[in-house]
Scaffold this active site. Structure first.
Site, short mmCIF file in Angstrom:
data_model
loop_
_atom_site.label_atom_id
_atom_site.label_comp_id
_atom_site.label_asym_id
_atom_site.label_seq_id
_atom_site.Cartn_x
_atom_site.Cartn_y
_atom_site.Cartn_z
N LYS A 180 -8.63 -1.26 -3.40
CA LYS A 180 -8.98 -0.57 -2.16
C LYS A 180 -10.47 -0.67 -1.85
O LYS A 180 -11.32 -0.55 -2.74
CB LYS A 180 -8.59 0.91 -2.24
N GLY B 65 3.76 9.69 -0.03
CA GLY B 65 4.70 10.75 -0.35
C GLY B 65 6.00 10.30 -0.97
O GLY B 65 6.92 11.11 -1.15
N ARG C 166 9.63 5.75 11.66
CA ARG C 166 10.51 5.90 12.82
C ARG C 166 9.74 5.67 14.12
O ARG C 166 10.24 5.04 15.06
CB ARG C 166 11.14 7.30 12.84
N GLY D 172 -0.62 11.15 -1.70
CA GLY D 172 -0.95 12.16 -2.70
C GLY D 172 -0.26 13.48 -2.55
O GLY D 172 -0.66 14.47 -3.17
N ASP E 185 0.50 2.12 -7.57
CA ASP E 185 -0.87 2.49 -7.91
C ASP E 185 -0.99 2.63 -9.42
O ASP E 185 -0.15 3.29 -10.06
CB ASP E 185 -1.24 3.83 -7.27
N GLY F 100 2.32 5.67 -4.97
CA GLY F 100 1.07 6.03 -5.60
C GLY F 100 1.24 7.06 -6.69
O GLY F 100 1.67 6.76 -7.81
N SER F 101 0.98 8.31 -6.35
CA SER F 101 1.02 9.39 -7.33
C SER F 101 2.43 9.67 -7.83
O SER F 101 2.60 10.25 -8.90
CB SER F 101 0.44 10.66 -6.70
#
EC number: 4.3.3.6
Length: 306
Positions: free
Chosen positions: A93, A226, A177, A165, A36, A247-248
Site C-alpha cells: 500500500k 469487512g 450493489r 477493519g 493482508d 484484511g483483518s
C-alpha cells in the site's frame, strides 16, 4: 492512453507498462482471494491456504483503526521479507497521492501497488498519476463515478471499498450493489443521454460509452472491507465481485489458517450452499469487529480519496 515506453538514458524518459499488461495481471487473479499479511509467517499461511496474492503491510486495518495516528507505507525491509517468503504475487500500500511512496514500492519489485484509503492520505486533492508507472495499481471505489475516475488516472484494478477493519460487510454490499446498479443504468440509456451521464459521473465520455456497451468495467472488479466469514466472501461473489480482498478478518480470528482456507474455498464455490456449509464449520470465533453505523461519517476510511 499511454503505451509502453523504452528507457532512454539520454532523455530520462519514464518507463511505463502497457494497459494490456497491467490489466492482464489482474485478470490472472480473478476468482481468488488476496489476504493482508504483516509477517512472512502469515504470508506463508495465506499461500498455503490458496491465496492468489498477499498484501504486505505493517498493521492490518483493524489495528490501524484502533491505534490511530498517521499510517504510512510499510518499511521496505518488511516488504522484502514477505516477498522472499512466498512465490505468489505481493502487493503493498501507498498513501493516496503519495507518488514517491509508489516509486519506492515499484523499485522494490512489488507486483501491485494499492493506492489505499486505509493509510492516511498524503494529498486530499490529487491521486497518483498511475500511467507514469510500470507497476500496476489497484484503487478503491464506493460508486461507479469514483471507479471511473481511478481508471482514468491509470488504475488497472478496482476494489469496492467497504469499510476496512470493521468485520462488518454491510458497506461492501452497498458499494458493490451500487456500482452494479449504476452500470445497468448506463446500459439502459439512449446514446445521446450518455453525455449527461458522463458529466454526472465526472468521467470521460468514451469510458462511459464503453461500459454502457459492455456492461462491465474495463478492469477487474474485486471487493473489500469487512469480509470476515466464508459466507461474506460467497455473498460478495454472488453480487458480482470478481475476487475478494480480506484484511483483518483472517488474522484477527480464532483460527487463521482454517479460516483463510475456508474463505478461499467459499470464493471458488460461492454458488454451492452445500460446500459453503461444510467450510463454515468449526472455524472458531470470527473477529469481533465494530458495526459501521457506530463509526462517525468523518472517521470512515471509505470516505477518503473520493
Amino acid at each position: 492512453m499511454p503505451e509502453s515506453q523504452s528507457p532512454n538514458s539520454s532523455t530520462n524518459a519514464p518507463v511505463t507498462g502497457t494497459t494490456h499488461v497491467k490489466r492482464g495481471m489482474a485478470e490472472m487473479l480473478k476468482g481468488g482471494v488476496i489476504m493482508d499479511v504483516v509477517t512472512p509467517e502469515q504470508a506463508r499461511i495465506a499461500e498455503d491456504a490458496g491465496a492468489v496474492a498477499v498484501m504486505a503491510l505493517e498493521r492490518v486495518p483493524a489495528d490501524i483503526r484502533a491505534q490511530g495516528g498517521v499510517s504510512r507505507m510499510s518499511d521496505p525491509d518488511m516488504i522484502d521479507g514477505i516477498m522472499q517468503a512466498v512465490s505468489i504475487p505481493v502487493m503493498a500500500k501507498a498513501r493516496i497521492g503519495h507518488f514517491v511512496e509508489a516509486q519506492i514500492l515499484q523499485s522494490l519489485g512489488v507486483d501491485y501497488v494499492d493506492e489505499s484509503e486505509v493509510l492516511t492520505p498524503a494529498d486530499y486533492a490529487n491521486h497518483v498519476d498511475k500511467w507514469a508507472f510500470t507497476v500496476p495499481f489497484v484503487c478503491g471505489a464506493t460508486n461507479l463515478g469514483e471507479a471511473l475516475r481511478r481508471i482514468t488516472e491509470g488504475a488497472a484494478m478496482i476494489r469496492s471499498k467497504g469499510e476496512a477493519g470493521t468485520g462488518d460487510v454491510s458497506n461492501a454490499t452497498t458499494h458493490m450493489r451500487g456500482i452494479r446498479t449504476e452500470i445497468r443504468r448506463l446500459q439502459s440509456l439512449p446514446a445521446d443521454e450518455l453525455y449527461v451521464a458522463a458529466k454526472e459521473l465526472q468521467a470521460p465520455y468514451e469510458l462511459v460509452r464503453e461500459i454502457a456497451e459492455t456492461g462491465k468495467l474495463p478492469v477487474v472488479l474485486f471487493t473489500a472491507g469487512g469480509i470476515a466469514t466464508p459466507a461474506d466472501a460467497a455473498m460478495m461473489m454472488q453480487l458480482g465481485a470478481e475476487g475478494v480482498f480480506v484484511g483483518s478478518g483472517i488474522f484477527k480470528s480464532g483460527n487463521p489458517a482454517e479460516r483463510a482456507a475456508a474463505i478461499v474455498k467459499a470464493t471458488t464455490f460461492h454458488d454451492d450452499p452445500e460446500v459453503l456449509a461444510k467450510v463454515s464449520r468449526g472455524l472458531g470465533e470470527a473477529m469481533v469487529g465494530i458495526n459501521v453505523d457506530q463509526i462517525p461519517q468523518s472517521d470512515r476510511l471509505a470516505e477518503r480519496g473520493r
